[in-house]
Design a protein around this motif. Sequence first.
Motif, PDB file in Angstrom:
ATOM      1  N   PRO A   1      -2.920  -6.981  -6.779  1.00 30.71           N
ATOM      2  CA  PRO A   1      -2.693  -8.084  -5.405  1.00 30.71           C
ATOM      3  C   PRO A   1      -3.957  -7.715  -4.041  1.00 30.71           C
ATOM      4  CG  PRO A   1      -0.456  -5.922  -5.833  1.00 30.71           C
ATOM      5  CD  PRO A   1      -2.114  -5.770  -7.214  1.00 30.71           C
ATOM      6  N   PHE A   2      -4.667  -6.646  -4.113  1.00 29.39           N
ATOM      7  CA  PHE A   2      -5.273  -6.381  -2.911  1.00 29.39           C
ATOM      8  C   PHE A   2      -6.629  -6.890  -3.093  1.00 29.39           C
ATOM      9  CE2 PHE A   2      -1.353  -4.943  -1.879  1.00 29.39           C
ATOM     10  CZ  PHE A   2      -0.876  -4.614  -0.377  1.00 29.39           C
ATOM     11  N   SER A   3      -6.582  -6.596  -3.814  1.00 26.57           N
ATOM     12  CA  SER A   3      -7.984  -7.455  -4.815  1.00 26.57           C
ATOM     13  C   SER A   3      -8.606  -9.038  -4.399  1.00 26.57           C
ATOM     14  CB  SER A   3      -8.887  -6.926  -5.409  1.00 26.57           C
ATOM     15  OG  SER A   3      -8.424  -7.145  -6.854  1.00 26.57           O
TER      16      SER A   3
ATOM     17  N   GLY B   1      -8.122  -1.491   3.034  1.00 30.16           N
ATOM     18  CA  GLY B   1      -8.531  -1.819   4.594  1.00 30.16           C
ATOM     19  C   GLY B   1      -6.772  -2.619   5.360  1.00 30.16           C
ATOM     20  N   TYR B   2      -6.495  -2.573   4.302  1.00 30.00           N
ATOM     21  CA  TYR B   2      -4.913  -3.611   4.813  1.00 30.00           C
ATOM     22  C   TYR B   2      -4.010  -3.732   5.818  1.00 30.00           C
ATOM     23  CZ  TYR B   2      -2.052  -7.670   4.366  1.00 30.00           C
ATOM     24  OH  TYR B   2      -0.817  -8.695   4.801  1.00 30.00           O
ATOM     25  N   THR B   3      -4.000  -3.886   6.237  1.00 33.19           N
ATOM     26  CA  THR B   3      -2.680  -3.743   7.857  1.00 33.19           C
ATOM     27  C   THR B   3      -1.187  -3.860   7.885  1.00 33.19           C
ATOM     28  OG1 THR B   3      -4.170  -4.142   9.491  1.00 33.19           O
ATOM     29  CG2 THR B   3      -2.179  -3.635  10.313  1.00 33.19           C
ATOM     30  N   PHE B   4      -0.491  -3.151   7.266  1.00 25.24           N
ATOM     31  CA  PHE B   4       0.905  -3.223   7.080  1.00 25.24           C
ATOM     32  C   PHE B   4       1.481  -3.267   8.895  1.00 25.24           C
ATOM     33  CE2 PHE B   4      -0.648  -0.919   3.587  1.00 25.24           C
ATOM     34  CZ  PHE B   4      -0.213  -2.750   2.324  1.00 25.24           C
ATOM     35  N   HIS B   5       2.791  -4.203   8.455  1.00 27.15           N
ATOM     36  CA  HIS B   5       3.446  -3.519  10.396  1.00 27.15           C
ATOM     37  C   HIS B   5       4.726  -3.109   9.779  1.00 27.15           C
ATOM     38  CE1 HIS B   5       0.589  -6.138  11.483  1.00 27.15           C
ATOM     39  NE2 HIS B   5       0.329  -6.646  10.698  1.00 27.15           N
ATOM     40  N   LEU B   6       4.907  -1.460  10.148  1.00 32.55           N
ATOM     41  CA  LEU B   6       6.243  -1.528  10.068  1.00 32.55           C
ATOM     42  C   LEU B   6       7.128  -1.504  10.877  1.00 32.55           C
ATOM     43  CD1 LEU B   6       3.725   0.522   8.411  1.00 32.55           C
ATOM     44  CD2 LEU B   6       5.519   1.554   8.847  1.00 32.55           C
TER      45      LEU B   6
ATOM     46  N   ARG C   1      14.233  -9.988   6.928  1.00 28.25           N
ATOM     47  CA  ARG C   1      13.435 -12.036   7.298  1.00 28.25           C
ATOM     48  C   ARG C   1      11.742 -11.947   7.532  1.00 28.25           C
ATOM     49  NH1 ARG C   1      17.038 -10.109  11.749  1.00 28.25           N
ATOM     50  NH2 ARG C   1      14.804  -9.518  12.895  1.00 28.25           N
ATOM     51  N   LYS C   2      11.227 -10.620   6.902  1.00 26.16           N
ATOM     52  CA  LYS C   2       9.494 -10.833   6.479  1.00 26.16           C
ATOM     53  C   LYS C   2       8.756 -11.134   7.551  1.00 26.16           C
ATOM     54  CE  LYS C   2      10.210 -12.579   1.533  1.00 26.16           C
ATOM     55  NZ  LYS C   2      10.195 -13.776   0.883  1.00 26.16           N
ATOM     56  N   GLU C   3       9.727 -10.132   8.890  1.00 28.33           N
ATOM     57  CA  GLU C   3       8.694 -10.254   9.789  1.00 28.33           C
ATOM     58  C   GLU C   3       7.763  -8.764  10.194  1.00 28.33           C
ATOM     59  OE1 GLU C   3      12.555 -11.970  12.287  1.00 28.33           O
ATOM     60  OE2 GLU C   3      11.815 -10.103  13.056  1.00 28.33           O
ATOM     61  N   LYS C   4       8.239  -7.914   9.076  1.00 29.27           N
ATOM     62  CA  LYS C   4       7.256  -6.996   8.713  1.00 29.27           C
ATOM     63  C   LYS C   4       7.593  -6.605   7.210  1.00 29.27           C
ATOM     64  CE  LYS C   4       7.120  -5.926  13.375  1.00 29.27           C
ATOM     65  NZ  LYS C   4       5.707  -5.525  14.429  1.00 29.27           N
ATOM     66  N   ASN C   5       6.854  -5.427   7.092  1.00 30.63           N
ATOM     67  CA  ASN C   5       6.761  -5.446   5.565  1.00 30.63           C
ATOM     68  C   ASN C   5       7.712  -4.828   4.802  1.00 30.63           C
ATOM     69  OD1 ASN C   5       3.072  -5.720   6.481  1.00 30.63           O
ATOM     70  ND2 ASN C   5       4.313  -7.355   5.114  1.00 30.63           N
ATOM     71  N   PHE C   6       7.425  -2.958   5.593  1.00 25.76           N
ATOM     72  CA  PHE C   6       8.184  -2.395   5.395  1.00 25.76           C
ATOM     73  C   PHE C   6       8.754  -1.696   6.101  1.00 25.76           C
ATOM     74  CE2 PHE C   6       4.589  -1.045   4.707  1.00 25.76           C
ATOM     75  CZ  PHE C   6       4.101   1.282   4.672  1.00 25.76           C
TER      76      PHE C   6
HETATM   77  C1  LIG Z   1       2.950  -8.292   5.775  1.00 32.72           C
HETATM   78  O1  LIG Z   1       3.950  -9.042   6.294  1.00 32.72           O
HETATM   79  C2  LIG Z   1       2.964  -9.918   7.329  1.00 32.72           C
HETATM   80  C3  LIG Z   1       4.178 -10.175   8.361  1.00 32.72           C
HETATM   81  O2  LIG Z   1       5.323 -11.092   8.034  1.00 32.72           O
HETATM   82  C4  LIG Z   1       3.149 -11.177   6.519  1.00 32.72           C
HETATM   83  O3  LIG Z   1       2.258 -12.486   7.071  1.00 32.72           O
HETATM   84  C5  LIG Z   1       1.705  -9.926   5.157  1.00 32.72           C
HETATM   85  O4  LIG Z   1       1.779 -11.312   4.429  1.00 32.72           O
HETATM   86  C6  LIG Z   1       2.853  -9.495   4.609  1.00 32.72           C
HETATM   87  N1  LIG Z   1       1.865  -8.151   3.754  1.00 32.72           N
HETATM   88  C7  LIG Z   1       2.146  -8.094   2.223  1.00 32.72           C
HETATM   89  C8  LIG Z   1       1.238  -7.504   1.726  1.00 32.72           C
HETATM   90  O5  LIG Z   1       3.426  -8.652   1.653  1.00 32.72           O
END
Ligand SMILES: *[C@@H]1O[C@H](CO)[C@@H](O)[C@H](O)[C@H]1NC(C)=O
Length: 363
Positions: free
Chosen positions: A185-187, A218-223, A290-295
């Motif tokens: 997924p990340f490559s 180097g991906y940025t996750f949002h917690l 709501r998928k605003e944040k990753n985890f």
């Molecule tokens: C992480 O969350 C952001 C904001 O909702 C989204 O755009 C992104 O696709 C998510 N990343 C992953 C790897 O799921």
Amino acid sequence: MPSAAITCLLKLILVSGTVYTVASGNQLHDRQLQVLGEVVSGPARGRPLTLHLDAALPADVQQAVLEVEAVRRAPRLTMSLSLNHSHGQRSRQEAAAASLPRVASSSSSMLHVVLWFTPQPELLQALWHHCKPRNLLLLNMGSTLGAEVLRAEALSGVEKLVLIGHLLAEAEQDPDALGVYTALPFSPGGVQLLGPWRRESFGSWEALFPDRFPSFEGYTFHLASWMIDYPYLYRKNKTSSQGTGITFKVVDSLSVLLNCSYTLTVEPPELVYAGKVNGSWAGTLGMVYRKEKNFTVNMFYVTLERWKDFDPSAYWSFVNMDVFLLAPQPFPMSTNLLRPFTFGVWATLSPPWRWQCPPAWCW
Ligand SMILES: *[C@@H]1O[C@H](CO)[C@@H](O)[C@H](O)[C@H]1NC(C)=O
Ligand SMILES: *[C@@H]1O[C@H](CO)[C@@H](O)[C@H](O)[C@H]1NC(C)=O
Ligand SMILES: *[C@@H]1O[C@H](CO)[C@@H](O)[C@H](O)[C@H]1NC(C)=O
Ligand SMILES: *[C@@H]1O[C@H](CO)[C@@H](O)[C@H](O)[C@H]1NC(C)=O
Ligand SMILES: *[C@@H]1O[C@H](CO)[C@@H](O)[C@H](O)[C@H]1NC(C)=O
């Protein structure tokens, strides 16, 4: 806990002794089922097995799957004959299976195999919803490849993921050749061909299922977080939006190890920790839902309701927090009115629950 309930159990089939005769000319199916047998008796040897058969597979193919010798010999075999992308009707057994949070972790060694003709992302969504497989093999019984399905969102959390399907004719002289594919997924590479299926090339579990997340590149996750949880995660000071605490340190160390960075949230929009408001997830879990944040990284138990809608990681826990003090000198025996038990006596009196861990840690 009865073992039958632990698996993502829809239906257990006791295989009858009928002999399957392959329709002549159906060499591709023969080859596909042979590969299934080679996987089950090779790299997946000794693992519990769950087979999900696409409801669209003809009855004779379903029967043939059950006749594969290695499948019949699997130490624990669970069959789902009704994998159906329609979410509507769930049988009581399915509901019961889904109502067991233990499924998630008890199945960490289980191999789920999906056999289908036409890959349908909706079907994978249903599978993820009910079973949350850790190890998933997609065996395409059709003659098209459909490897793009490996990039379906429903599979993004599957740790070990491989598709075995028709290898394009130009890649190999043999028209029945099968290839092994995965997607990291990340490559940036997308779907990758690991090679044509050969028993010798994929003899071990690690060879067949390479790590899909070697690095987050180097991906940025949002917690989703709420910085009011001293000493785990709290604000550095009243005016700062920077967090600190034990959780912060753990996430920081992981981000270095896995090559990723992250952002935190000072507080969620609804001031709820991890529950529902008006029937919808709110607070930190609401943001993830709501998928605003990753985890989110938090201190709460995985209840049935949470397990259904989220994918919890393994627990990270403190078993003990000990404080070490210098032991005071004992009083002279003559001053003791009550002589305490010796250590040996305490050990025999000690109630058994002291040595049991809470259920979540036992997973
Ligand atoms: C992480 O969350 C952001 C904001 O909702 C989204 O755009 C992104 O696709 C998510 N990343 C992953 C790897 O799921
Ligand atoms: C899938 O389930 C729906 C409703 O539960 C049913 O109507 C449909 O026939 C099923 N499809 C297959 C291929 O079994
Ligand atoms: C992290 O990933 C990025 C992007 O792939 C790469 O450029 C960088 O060198 C990696 N850092 C480390 C420490 O591996
Ligand atoms: C609060 O922390 C920030 C750094 O996050 C710092 O710049 C600021 O001086 C601190 N304020 C007080 C009152 O300590
Ligand atoms: C929940 O419902 C009540 C009453 O309808 C409403 O006042 C409140 O704003 C709702 N809360 C949220 C977070 O939607």
